[in-house]
Motif scaffolding. Structure first.
Motif, short mmCIF file in Angstrom:
data_model
loop_
_atom_site.label_atom_id
_atom_site.label_comp_id
_atom_site.label_asym_id
_atom_site.label_seq_id
_atom_site.Cartn_x
_atom_site.Cartn_y
_atom_site.Cartn_z
N ALA A 77 0.78 -1.34 0.00
CA ALA A 77 0.03 0.00 -0.01
C ALA A 77 0.94 1.18 -0.05
N ASP A 97 -7.73 -0.35 -1.10
CA ASP A 97 -6.75 -0.34 -0.17
C ASP A 97 -6.15 -1.88 -0.14
N GLN A 103 -11.53 2.70 -1.94
CA GLN A 103 -11.37 4.14 -1.13
C GLN A 103 -11.82 5.29 -2.17
N ASP A 122 -2.97 5.07 0.88
CA ASP A 122 -2.53 3.76 1.31
C ASP A 122 -3.40 2.83 0.10
#
Length: 158
Positions: A77, A97, A103, A122
């Motif tokens: 990540a 992620d 995300q 991330d």
């Protein structure tokens, strides 16, 4: 409106390879599955899992079927950013992620645009599909990706 959305989701799911009733969801390297409030959908994918493949991405691709995409896999990540240099088709970028949970969704990236499209801090997986499909299907943050490359997935391969 709700039944229309449900019919659209089912139609997209069938068009993109989902099984009736979505009973069996198989994992293989050539496909990524997404699930969320919209149901489940499948895209056939090319996997970009090394630096050279990720750098080239979908550059110079003139046409891509709506049932196809590219899955970018990073070794860990990290912050990621994309641009559309030498990219000839509009794309949606789905940033996920470490566990494959979406995300961010960047809709309709403009072909040839050199503006950085940041995915977040991330991010380990990015799915690129044709521009506009994510909104049509209802793909949004919180959806989950399923693919053999996603280690420790929220929606693991069985």
């Amino acid at each position: 409106m709700g039944s229309r959305l449900g019919a659209l989701t089912l139609a997209w799911g069938l068009a993109l390879g989902a099984t009736p009733g979505f009973a069996a969801v198989l994992c293989d390297d050539g496909a990524v599955w997404l699930r969320g409030d919209f149901g489940k959908v499948r895209f056939g994918v090319d996997v970009a899992d090394d630096a050279a493949e990720r750098a080239r991405g979908l550059m110079f691709v003139e046409d891509m079927p709506s049932s196809r995409g590219m899955l970018f896999v990073y070794p860990s990540a990290q912050p990621v950013a994309f641009w559309m240099k030498n990219t000839l088709i509009g794309l949606d970028m789905i940033f996920a992620d470490e566990t494959g949970v979406v995300q961010k969704v960047h809709a309709n990236a403009i072909p040839g645009d050199l503006t950085a499209i940041e995915g977040g801090g991330d991010i380990r997986y990015v799915l690129e599909i044709n521009g506009g499909l994510a909104a049509q299907m209802g793909i949004q943050p919180g959806a989950q990706l399923r693919h053999p490359a996603i280690e420790g997935a929220a929606w693991p391969c069985e």
